[in-house]
Design a protein around this motif. Structure first.
Motif, PDB file in Angstrom:
ATOM      1  N   TRP A 233       0.827  -1.214   0.000  1.00  0.00           N
ATOM      2  CA  TRP A 233       0.000   0.000   0.000  1.00  0.00           C
ATOM      3  C   TRP A 233       0.858   1.260   0.000  1.00  0.00           C
ATOM      4  CZ3 TRP A 233      -0.476   4.061   3.431  1.00  0.00           C
ATOM      5  CH2 TRP A 233      -1.568   4.921   3.205  1.00  0.00           C
ATOM      6  N   TYR A 234       1.887   1.279   0.839  1.00  0.00           N
ATOM      7  CA  TYR A 234       2.683   2.495   1.011  1.00  0.00           C
ATOM      8  C   TYR A 234       3.637   2.728  -0.161  1.00  0.00           C
ATOM      9  CZ  TYR A 234       5.878   5.875   3.147  1.00  0.00           C
ATOM     10  OH  TYR A 234       6.637   6.995   3.394  1.00  0.00           O
ATOM     11  N   LYS A 235       4.357   1.677  -0.584  1.00  0.00           N
ATOM     12  CA  LYS A 235       5.404   1.856  -1.589  1.00  0.00           C
ATOM     13  C   LYS A 235       4.869   1.882  -3.018  1.00  0.00           C
ATOM     14  CE  LYS A 235       9.077  -0.274   1.197  1.00  0.00           C
ATOM     15  NZ  LYS A 235      10.105  -1.339   1.259  1.00  0.00           N
ATOM     16  N   LEU A 236       3.787   1.140  -3.278  1.00  0.00           N
ATOM     17  CA  LEU A 236       3.272   1.031  -4.636  1.00  0.00           C
ATOM     18  C   LEU A 236       1.951   1.768  -4.841  1.00  0.00           C
ATOM     19  CD1 LEU A 236       4.030  -2.751  -5.253  1.00  0.00           C
ATOM     20  CD2 LEU A 236       5.238  -0.800  -6.261  1.00  0.00           C
ATOM     21  N   ASN A 237       1.411   2.313  -3.751  1.00  0.00           N
ATOM     22  CA  ASN A 237       0.119   2.990  -3.827  1.00  0.00           C
ATOM     23  C   ASN A 237      -0.925   2.077  -4.476  1.00  0.00           C
ATOM     24  OD1 ASN A 237      -1.666   5.150  -3.415  1.00  0.00           O
ATOM     25  ND2 ASN A 237      -1.302   5.979  -5.464  1.00  0.00           N
ATOM     26  N   ALA A 238      -0.902   0.814  -4.083  1.00  0.00           N
ATOM     27  CA  ALA A 238      -1.796  -0.189  -4.652  1.00  0.00           C
ATOM     28  C   ALA A 238      -2.519  -0.931  -3.531  1.00  0.00           C
ATOM     29  CB  ALA A 238      -1.004  -1.190  -5.504  1.00  0.00           C
ATOM     30  N   LYS A 239      -3.632  -1.524  -3.878  1.00  0.00           N
ATOM     31  CA  LYS A 239      -4.402  -2.308  -2.912  1.00  0.00           C
ATOM     32  C   LYS A 239      -3.777  -3.694  -2.768  1.00  0.00           C
ATOM     33  CE  LYS A 239      -8.971  -4.395  -2.175  1.00  0.00           C
ATOM     34  NZ  LYS A 239     -10.328  -4.580  -2.754  1.00  0.00           N
ATOM     35  N   PRO A 240      -3.350  -4.081  -1.555  1.00  0.00           N
ATOM     36  CA  PRO A 240      -2.832  -5.442  -1.367  1.00  0.00           C
ATOM     37  C   PRO A 240      -3.985  -6.440  -1.343  1.00  0.00           C
ATOM     38  CG  PRO A 240      -2.825  -4.254   0.726  1.00  0.00           C
ATOM     39  CD  PRO A 240      -3.290  -3.277  -0.314  1.00  0.00           C
ATOM     40  N   VAL A 241      -3.944  -7.401  -2.245  1.00  0.00           N
ATOM     41  CA  VAL A 241      -4.990  -8.429  -2.321  1.00  0.00           C
ATOM     42  C   VAL A 241      -4.326  -9.758  -1.991  1.00  0.00           C
ATOM     43  CG1 VAL A 241      -6.792  -9.450  -3.749  1.00  0.00           C
ATOM     44  CG2 VAL A 241      -6.131  -7.068  -4.114  1.00  0.00           C
ATOM     45  N   ILE A 242      -4.178 -10.028  -0.693  1.00  0.00           N
ATOM     46  CA  ILE A 242      -3.451 -11.198  -0.217  1.00  0.00           C
ATOM     47  C   ILE A 242      -4.430 -12.167   0.433  1.00  0.00           C
ATOM     48  CG2 ILE A 242      -1.550 -12.014   1.217  1.00  0.00           C
ATOM     49  CD1 ILE A 242      -0.359  -9.219   1.108  1.00  0.00           C
ATOM     50  N   ALA A 243      -4.406 -13.411  -0.003  1.00  0.00           N
ATOM     51  CA  ALA A 243      -5.329 -14.413   0.531  1.00  0.00           C
ATOM     52  C   ALA A 243      -5.114 -14.585   2.035  1.00  0.00           C
ATOM     53  CB  ALA A 243      -5.139 -15.744  -0.190  1.00  0.00           C
ATOM     54  N   TYR A 244      -6.206 -14.724   2.761  1.00  0.00           N
ATOM     55  CA  TYR A 244      -6.140 -14.934   4.208  1.00  0.00           C
ATOM     56  C   TYR A 244      -6.857 -16.247   4.547  1.00  0.00           C
ATOM     57  CZ  TYR A 244     -10.688 -12.681   3.522  1.00  0.00           C
ATOM     58  OH  TYR A 244     -11.932 -12.356   3.050  1.00  0.00           O
ATOM     59  N   SER A 245      -6.486 -16.837   5.658  1.00  0.00           N
ATOM     60  CA  SER A 245      -7.064 -18.132   6.027  1.00  0.00           C
ATOM     61  C   SER A 245      -8.523 -17.979   6.439  1.00  0.00           C
ATOM     62  CB  SER A 245      -6.260 -18.767   7.161  1.00  0.00           C
ATOM     63  OG  SER A 245      -6.290 -17.938   8.304  1.00  0.00           O
ATOM     64  N   SER A 246      -9.253 -19.079   6.378  1.00  0.00           N
ATOM     65  CA  SER A 246     -10.694 -19.045   6.666  1.00  0.00           C
ATOM     66  C   SER A 246     -10.996 -18.669   8.108  1.00  0.00           C
ATOM     67  CB  SER A 246     -11.315 -20.413   6.356  1.00  0.00           C
ATOM     68  OG  SER A 246     -10.673 -21.437   7.109  1.00  0.00           O
ATOM     69  N   ASP A 247     -10.030 -18.866   9.008  1.00  0.00           N
ATOM     70  CA  ASP A 247     -10.266 -18.524  10.411  1.00  0.00           C
ATOM     71  C   ASP A 247      -9.660 -17.165  10.798  1.00  0.00           C
ATOM     72  OD1 ASP A 247      -7.646 -19.254  10.174  1.00  0.00           O
ATOM     73  OD2 ASP A 247      -7.598 -20.548  11.948  1.00  0.00           O
ATOM     74  N   SER A 248      -9.266 -16.373   9.799  1.00  0.00           N
ATOM     75  CA  SER A 248      -8.720 -15.045  10.087  1.00  0.00           C
ATOM     76  C   SER A 248      -9.793 -14.154  10.707  1.00  0.00           C
ATOM     77  CB  SER A 248      -8.193 -14.386   8.807  1.00  0.00           C
ATOM     78  OG  SER A 248      -7.100 -15.102   8.286  1.00  0.00           O
ATOM     79  N   LYS A 249      -9.375 -13.377  11.688  1.00  0.00           N
ATOM     80  CA  LYS A 249     -10.306 -12.504  12.397  1.00  0.00           C
ATOM     81  C   LYS A 249      -9.906 -11.037  12.201  1.00  0.00           C
ATOM     82  CE  LYS A 249     -11.156 -15.964  15.997  1.00  0.00           C
ATOM     83  NZ  LYS A 249     -11.070 -16.271  17.461  1.00  0.00           N
ATOM     84  N   VAL A 250     -10.895 -10.182  12.361  1.00  0.00           N
ATOM     85  CA  VAL A 250     -10.630  -8.749  12.318  1.00  0.00           C
ATOM     86  C   VAL A 250      -9.760  -8.378  13.512  1.00  0.00           C
ATOM     87  CG1 VAL A 250     -11.667  -6.458  12.498  1.00  0.00           C
ATOM     88  CG2 VAL A 250     -12.752  -8.209  11.074  1.00  0.00           C
ATOM     89  N   GLN A 251      -8.643  -7.705  13.237  1.00  0.00           N
ATOM     90  CA  GLN A 251      -7.697  -7.342  14.286  1.00  0.00           C
ATOM     91  C   GLN A 251      -8.129  -6.046  14.974  1.00  0.00           C
ATOM     92  OE1 GLN A 251      -4.804  -9.176  15.124  1.00  0.00           O
ATOM     93  NE2 GLN A 251      -5.724 -10.714  13.779  1.00  0.00           N
ATOM     94  N   TYR A 252      -8.159  -6.092  16.293  1.00  0.00           N
ATOM     95  CA  TYR A 252      -8.617  -4.937  17.078  1.00  0.00           C
ATOM     96  C   TYR A 252      -7.758  -3.704  16.797  1.00  0.00           C
ATOM     97  CZ  TYR A 252      -9.459  -1.979  21.172  1.00  0.00           C
ATOM     98  OH  TYR A 252      -9.740  -0.912  21.991  1.00  0.00           O
ATOM     99  N   GLU A 253      -6.415  -3.886  16.758  1.00  0.00           N
ATOM    100  CA  GLU A 253      -5.520  -2.746  16.555  1.00  0.00           C
ATOM    101  C   GLU A 253      -5.646  -2.154  15.150  1.00  0.00           C
ATOM    102  OE1 GLU A 253      -3.343  -0.802  18.397  1.00  0.00           O
ATOM    103  OE2 GLU A 253      -4.462  -1.711  20.038  1.00  0.00           O
ATOM    104  N   GLY A 254      -6.281  -2.892  14.241  1.00  0.00           N
ATOM    105  CA  GLY A 254      -6.452  -2.391  12.885  1.00  0.00           C
ATOM    106  C   GLY A 254      -7.755  -1.644  12.675  1.00  0.00           C
ATOM    107  N   MET A 255      -8.578  -1.570  13.706  1.00  0.00           N
ATOM    108  CA  MET A 255      -9.851  -0.853  13.575  1.00  0.00           C
ATOM    109  C   MET A 255      -9.602   0.650  13.493  1.00  0.00           C
ATOM    110  SD  MET A 255     -12.288  -2.934  16.243  1.00  0.00           S
ATOM    111  CE  MET A 255     -12.720  -4.657  15.963  1.00  0.00           C
TER     112      MET A 255
END
Length: 373
Positions: A233-255
């Motif tokens: 995001w920062y270096k390429l000004n692009a949207k990172p589209v990275i696969a995440y596992s099925s049990d991935s949860k929303v991170q509190y610190e990222g809210m």
């Protein structure tokens, strides 16, 4: 390398008087040398001459552009250096511009071609040629989705230097390839058991240096880290589209409320709750909170209904990787350990130049050259 256009050439000595690549798109068994006749690499050749040749006239006995195209012929036909030279016809040599001013064919010896690859260019020179071709390709396409993935470079089962990879069930090295759409622009070579994620930094840095203009960067779950999200995001000004596992949860610190909290908490460094959204993320990234920025970006992907559509672009990786392996020798069987990286990059460069030929000449099927021999 020139801008994309439809090239026309006059060819002497009875080959053609007025010609274009369009005449060969639906012709079976056309020579690969005829195809390469429509490739313009004068800028690449000039760079090689100025960087890898001493200031002596005898070093320029053969045109550098012709030598590079001859490498492509070797890789495409999967021949030894000796067979590459011995099987070349007079007409093919003429198409590759090995004819001197007196009309005499002046072909290099197999040893000369080998020396050009291994010692004149070497791994460093081929890497730089690869980078310049990739940069030209990226400038000459309107495609705005990038992706990186690794593919096995299979080794002999008796190769004591190659790693056994349990996922692929074979001994191998790895090629890590970055593409824009189906167009390969950059590659690195690692051992077969190395992890994918640490290699991504080299590819991001290469894309930054190339000045690519992309909207999305798709990667599989092997690259899933908060730092990778943030760097893309920062270096390429692009949207990172990275696969995440099925049990991935929303991170509190990222809210968003935590983003605001930390921006406000770092007010002494210039943080302000009244900053615009992107300014807040830039501020945190630049002040040691890269991981939090990555958490926020992955949270957005988890909540994004359009994520699967963006991620679907990554599906081109396997198709193009298989096509590279079908087109050139993209494995390390029978190679000396010291030469593996050199020849894997050489074959990758050859494939890049084939793609660049189609791209320069406005051929829509940029990865299509199966009708050439």
């Amino acid at each position: 390398m020139c801008q994309p256009m439809k090239y026309y050439y006059d060819v002497s000595d009875g080959i053609c008087t007025r010609d274009s690549i369009a005449n060969y798109l639906n012709t079976d068994n056309a020579s690969i040398c005829q195809f390469l006749y429509f490739l313009d690499i004068d800028d690449i050749a000039s760079y090689v001459e100025s960087s890898y040749y001493a200031d002596k006239d005898w070093h320029f006995r053969y045109k550098v552009s012709s030598m590079i195209k001859l490498i492509v012929v070797k890789c495409y036909r999967n021949l030894s250096f000796e067979k590459t030279i011995s099987t070349l016809t007079k007409e093919e040599a003429q198409l590759l511009s090995f004819e001197d001013n007196n009309g005499i064919m002046n072909l290099p010896s197999p040893a000369t071609l080998h020396h050009f690859v291994k010692y004149r260019l070497g791994k460093t020179g081929l890497d730089e040629v690869m980078f310049k071709i990739g940069k030209n390709i990226s400038k000459n396409t309107k495609i705005r989705d990038a992706k990186t993935d690794s593919t096995p470079l299979e080794a002999s089962r008796y190769d004591k230097y190659a790693d056994y990879n349990p996922h692929y069930n074979c001994k191998m090295d790895k090629a890590h390839i970055t593409m824009i759409g189906p167009l390969p622009i950059y590659m690195t070579h690692t051992k077969g058991a190395s992890h994918d994620s640490p290699e991504l930094k080299k590819h991001i840095d290469a894309l930054v240096e190339m000045g690519v203009d992309i909207d999305t960067y798709a990667l599989d779950g092997g690259y899933d880290s908060f730092r990778n999200h943030a760097d893309i995001w920062y270096k390429l000004n692009a949207k990172p589209v990275i696969a995440y596992s099925s049990d991935s949860k929303v991170q509190y610190e990222g809210m968003m409320e935590r983003i605001d909290h930390w921006v406000n908490k770092m007010w002494k460094l210039g943080g302000s709750i009244h900053m615009k959204y992107e300014e807040k993320l830039h501020f945190l990234y630049e002040n040691g909170r890269e991981k939090q920025v990555g958490m926020h970006l992955r949270n957005k992907n988890i909540k994004d209904d359009g994520f699967d559509e963006d991620y679907s672009h990554r599906g081109e990786c396997e198709r193009v990787h298989n096509h590279i392996k079908w087109t050139v020798k993209f494995d390390i069987r029978g190679m000396k350990n010291s030469s593996k990286k050199l020849y894997s990059v050489m074959n990758f460069v050859a494939y890049q130049l084939l793609v660049a030929t189609n791209l320069q000449n406005g051929v829509k099927e940029t990865n299509s050259f199966a009708n050439y021999v």
